[in-house]
Design an enzyme around this catalytic site. Structure first.
Site, PDB file in Angstrom:
ATOM      1  N   ASN A   9     -13.979  -4.330 -10.255  1.00  0.00           N
ATOM      2  CA  ASN A   9     -12.725  -3.718 -10.707  1.00  0.00           C
ATOM      3  C   ASN A   9     -11.825  -4.865 -11.150  1.00  0.00           C
ATOM      4  O   ASN A   9     -11.283  -5.588 -10.331  1.00  0.00           O
ATOM      5  CB  ASN A   9     -12.097  -2.932  -9.545  1.00  0.00           C
ATOM      6  CG  ASN A   9     -10.718  -2.394  -9.895  1.00  0.00           C
ATOM      7  OD1 ASN A   9     -10.266  -2.485 -11.034  1.00  0.00           O
ATOM      8  ND2 ASN A   9     -10.039  -1.837  -8.884  1.00  0.00           N
ATOM      9  N   TRP A  10     -11.703  -5.019 -12.464  1.00  0.00           N
ATOM     10  CA  TRP A  10     -10.943  -6.162 -12.990  1.00  0.00           C
ATOM     11  C   TRP A  10      -9.440  -5.941 -12.900  1.00  0.00           C
ATOM     12  O   TRP A  10      -8.659  -6.836 -13.253  1.00  0.00           O
ATOM     13  CB  TRP A  10     -11.354  -6.439 -14.443  1.00  0.00           C
ATOM     14  CG  TRP A  10     -12.763  -6.929 -14.592  1.00  0.00           C
ATOM     15  CD1 TRP A  10     -13.703  -7.075 -13.601  1.00  0.00           C
ATOM     16  CD2 TRP A  10     -13.412  -7.344 -15.807  1.00  0.00           C
ATOM     17  NE1 TRP A  10     -14.885  -7.545 -14.121  1.00  0.00           N
ATOM     18  CE2 TRP A  10     -14.735  -7.723 -15.473  1.00  0.00           C
ATOM     19  CE3 TRP A  10     -13.003  -7.430 -17.140  1.00  0.00           C
ATOM     20  CZ2 TRP A  10     -15.650  -8.178 -16.427  1.00  0.00           C
ATOM     21  CZ3 TRP A  10     -13.917  -7.889 -18.096  1.00  0.00           C
ATOM     22  CH2 TRP A  10     -15.228  -8.263 -17.741  1.00  0.00           C
ATOM     23  N   LYS A  11      -9.034  -4.738 -12.477  1.00  0.00           N
ATOM     24  CA  LYS A  11      -7.599  -4.423 -12.356  1.00  0.00           C
ATOM     25  C   LYS A  11      -6.855  -4.822 -13.633  1.00  0.00           C
ATOM     26  O   LYS A  11      -7.424  -4.764 -14.714  1.00  0.00           O
ATOM     27  CB  LYS A  11      -7.021  -5.086 -11.099  1.00  0.00           C
ATOM     28  CG  LYS A  11      -7.831  -4.693  -9.858  1.00  0.00           C
ATOM     29  CD  LYS A  11      -7.154  -4.981  -8.558  1.00  0.00           C
ATOM     30  CE  LYS A  11      -8.036  -4.509  -7.405  1.00  0.00           C
ATOM     31  NZ  LYS A  11      -7.452  -4.729  -6.090  1.00  0.00           N
ATOM     32  N   HIS A  97      -7.887   5.032  -6.876  1.00  0.00           N
ATOM     33  CA  HIS A  97      -7.736   3.726  -6.234  1.00  0.00           C
ATOM     34  C   HIS A  97      -6.407   3.689  -5.469  1.00  0.00           C
ATOM     35  O   HIS A  97      -5.416   4.267  -5.913  1.00  0.00           O
ATOM     36  CB  HIS A  97      -7.781   2.607  -7.287  1.00  0.00           C
ATOM     37  CG  HIS A  97      -7.892   1.251  -6.677  1.00  0.00           C
ATOM     38  ND1 HIS A  97      -6.804   0.580  -6.177  1.00  0.00           N
ATOM     39  CD2 HIS A  97      -8.972   0.474  -6.448  1.00  0.00           C
ATOM     40  CE1 HIS A  97      -7.218  -0.579  -5.669  1.00  0.00           C
ATOM     41  NE2 HIS A  97      -8.526  -0.666  -5.820  1.00  0.00           N
ATOM     42  N   GLU A  99      -4.193   1.550  -5.255  1.00  0.00           N
ATOM     43  CA  GLU A  99      -3.042   1.054  -6.036  1.00  0.00           C
ATOM     44  C   GLU A  99      -2.459   2.173  -6.894  1.00  0.00           C
ATOM     45  O   GLU A  99      -1.252   2.215  -7.118  1.00  0.00           O
ATOM     46  CB  GLU A  99      -3.478  -0.157  -6.885  1.00  0.00           C
ATOM     47  CG  GLU A  99      -3.633  -1.400  -6.012  1.00  0.00           C
ATOM     48  CD  GLU A  99      -4.699  -2.378  -6.489  1.00  0.00           C
ATOM     49  OE1 GLU A  99      -5.106  -2.307  -7.658  1.00  0.00           O
ATOM     50  OE2 GLU A  99      -5.125  -3.208  -5.666  1.00  0.00           O
ATOM     51  N   GLU A 169     -12.289   1.912   0.760  1.00  0.00           N
ATOM     52  CA  GLU A 169     -11.472   0.708   0.599  1.00  0.00           C
ATOM     53  C   GLU A 169     -10.274   0.770   1.540  1.00  0.00           C
ATOM     54  O   GLU A 169      -9.246   1.371   1.205  1.00  0.00           O
ATOM     55  CB  GLU A 169     -10.955   0.605  -0.844  1.00  0.00           C
ATOM     56  CG  GLU A 169     -12.036   0.422  -1.876  1.00  0.00           C
ATOM     57  CD  GLU A 169     -11.536  -0.339  -3.106  1.00  0.00           C
ATOM     58  OE1 GLU A 169     -12.244  -1.241  -3.547  1.00  0.00           O
ATOM     59  OE2 GLU A 169     -10.426  -0.049  -3.593  1.00  0.00           O
ATOM     60  N   GLY A 175      -7.208  -7.358  -1.384  1.00  0.00           N
ATOM     61  CA  GLY A 175      -6.450  -8.497  -1.881  1.00  0.00           C
ATOM     62  C   GLY A 175      -5.792  -9.331  -0.785  1.00  0.00           C
ATOM     63  O   GLY A 175      -4.956 -10.175  -1.066  1.00  0.00           O
ATOM     64  N   SER A 215     -11.611  -7.373  -0.182  1.00  0.00           N
ATOM     65  CA  SER A 215     -11.884  -8.786   0.088  1.00  0.00           C
ATOM     66  C   SER A 215     -13.380  -9.099   0.201  1.00  0.00           C
ATOM     67  O   SER A 215     -13.783  -9.909   1.042  1.00  0.00           O
ATOM     68  CB  SER A 215     -11.130  -9.263   1.337  1.00  0.00           C
ATOM     69  OG  SER A 215      -9.728  -9.167   1.125  1.00  0.00           O
ATOM     70  N   GLY A 236     -12.788  -6.670  -6.233  1.00  0.00           N
ATOM     71  CA  GLY A 236     -11.606  -6.955  -7.038  1.00  0.00           C
ATOM     72  C   GLY A 236     -11.586  -8.416  -7.444  1.00  0.00           C
ATOM     73  O   GLY A 236     -12.282  -8.839  -8.376  1.00  0.00           O
ATOM     74  N   GLY A 237     -10.808  -9.223  -6.740  1.00  0.00           N
ATOM     75  CA  GLY A 237     -10.587 -10.627  -7.090  1.00  0.00           C
ATOM     76  C   GLY A 237     -11.853 -11.416  -7.403  1.00  0.00           C
ATOM     77  O   GLY A 237     -11.909 -12.146  -8.407  1.00  0.00           O
TER      78      GLY A 237
HETATM   79  P1  13P Z   1     -10.157  -7.335  -3.596  1.00  0.00           P
HETATM   80  O1  13P Z   1     -11.663  -7.534  -3.680  1.00  0.00           O
HETATM   81  O2  13P Z   1      -9.402  -8.255  -4.478  1.00  0.00           O
HETATM   82  O3  13P Z   1      -9.695  -7.294  -2.185  1.00  0.00           O
HETATM   83  O4  13P Z   1      -9.888  -5.870  -4.213  1.00  0.00           O
HETATM   84  C1  13P Z   1     -10.625  -4.794  -3.766  1.00  0.00           C
HETATM   85  C2  13P Z   1     -10.359  -3.633  -4.646  1.00  0.00           C
HETATM   86  O5  13P Z   1      -9.283  -3.069  -4.658  1.00  0.00           O
HETATM   87  C3  13P Z   1     -11.447  -3.178  -5.513  1.00  0.00           C
HETATM   88  O6  13P Z   1     -11.155  -1.940  -6.102  1.00  0.00           O
END
Ligand code: 13P
Length: 259
Positions: A9-11, A97, A99, A169, A175, A215, A236-237
Site C-alpha cells: 500500500n503505497w499510500k 483502510h 486511515e 491491521e 506506521g 509495521s 505500508g512504509g
Molecule cells: P506500515 O507498514 O507503514 O505500518 O503501514 C501499514 C498499512 O497501513 C498498510 O495498509
C-alpha cells in the site's frame, strides 16, 4: 491451500516518475519469481495506476487501488468508480483502510457498499479491519473485529465473499514501528476465521485469505507468516523501497511456499 498474498500500500507517496522507478526495480527483483506460488499486489496512488500497470504487465505482480466509490458513474466529483479501476487494469482494491475510517469518514456502511460494488465489477476487495490502541487496552479487540466484519460483509452470500481478502491491521501498529506480536496476529486471524465460519461456512472461511498489516518489515515477516492463519501481509512504509519489499516477498515465500 491458501495462496499467500503480499500487497504494498503505497499510500499518498510517489509521483508518476517515482512510481515507475519503483515498479521497474521490483520487476527486476522478481524477474524469475513463480507467479503461481504467491500473489504480489502493488497499490499506487490513482494518478500512477496506468503507468505502473504498464510496467508490471508480464511480471508476476498485479495492480490494486487504495479506495473506490460504489457507483459506476455519475455526478460524484472527485470519486473513482469500480468500472474505472477495472478499466485501468486493477485486479484488487483496498477498502476501509483505517486511515480512511479516521480521516475521511469511512464507516462500516460505506465499506459494505464499496465491497459489494467492487465484487460486482470483478475486483477483489482487500477489506481492512482492526482495533485502535484504546480499544485494545479496553479489551474490545474482538468486539471491534466482529463489528467491522459483520457489518462490512452484510448482505453478501458465501459465494460472493469466497474471493475477498481481509487485512487485519491493528491501528496502533500502523506506521509506528510497533508491530503486533505473531501471537497477537494469530489470535486475531483465528478469531476472524472462526467468525467467517459462523457467518458463511467452514469451506469459505478456510479459503479466505487474511493478511496482517502494521509495521511489517523484512525482519519480522517470517515470524508473522509462520502463524497458521496468517496468509500474507499488507505493507505500508516498507513497500516504498525495492530492497525491503522484495525481501519481504522472498522471506514470506520461504515460510509459506513448499517446494
Ligand atoms: P506500515 O507498514 O507503514 O505500518 O503501514 C501499514 C498499512 O497501513 C498498510 O495498509
Amino acid at each position: 491451500m491458501r495462496k499467500p498474498i503480499i500487497a504494498g500500500n503505497w499510500k499518498m507517496y510517489k509521483t508518476i516518475s517515482q512510481a515507475i522507478e519503483l515498479a521497474n526495480g521490483l520487476k527486476r527483483a522478481f524477474y524469475d519469481l513463480d507467479a503461481e506460488a504467491i500473489d504480489i499486489v502493488l497499490c499506487p496512488v490513482f494518478t500512477a495506476l496506468s503507468e505502473v500497470n504498464e510496467v508490471i504487465s508480464g511480471s508476476p505482480m498485479q495492480l490494486g487501488a487504495q479506495d473506490v466509490f460504489w457507483q459506476q458513474e455519475g455526478a460524484f466529483t472527485g470519486e473513482v468508480s469500480p468500472l474505472m479501476l477495472k478499466d485501468v487494469g486493477c485486479k484488487y482494491v483496498i477498502i476501509g483502510h483505517s486511515e480512511r475510517r479516521q480521516y475521511f469518514g469511512e464507516t462500516n456502511q460505506t465499506v459494505n457498499k464499496k465491497v459489494k460494488a467492487a465484487l460486482q465489477n470483478g475486483l477483489i476487495p482487500i477489506m481492512c479491519v482492526g482495533e485502535t490502541l484504546k480499544e485494545r487496552q479496553e479489551e474490545k479487540t474482538f468486539e471491534v473485529l466482529k463489528d467491522h466484519i459483520q457489518n462490512g460483509l452484510t448482505g453478501l452470500t458465501a459465494q460472493e465473499v469466497s474471493d475477498i481478502v481481509i487485512a487485519y491491521e491493528p491501528v496502533w501498529a500502523i506506521g509506528t514501528g510497533k508491530n503486533a506480536t505473531s501471537q497477537q496476529a494469530q489470535e486475531a486471524h483465528q478469531f476472524i476465521r472462526k467468525l467467517l465460519t459462523e457467518m458463511f461456512n467452514k469451506e469459505i472461511a478456510n479459503n479466505i485469505r487474511i493478511q496482517y498489516g502494521g509495521s511489517v518489515k523484512p525482519d519480522n515477516i517470517e515470524e508473522i507468516m509462520q502463524q497458521p492463519d496468517v496468509d500474507g501481509a499488507l505493507v505500508g512504509g516498507a513497500s516504498l523501497k525495492v530492497d525491503s519489499f522484495s525481501d519481504i516477498v522472498i522471506r514470506a515465500m520461504k515460510v509459506k511456499v513448499k517446494k
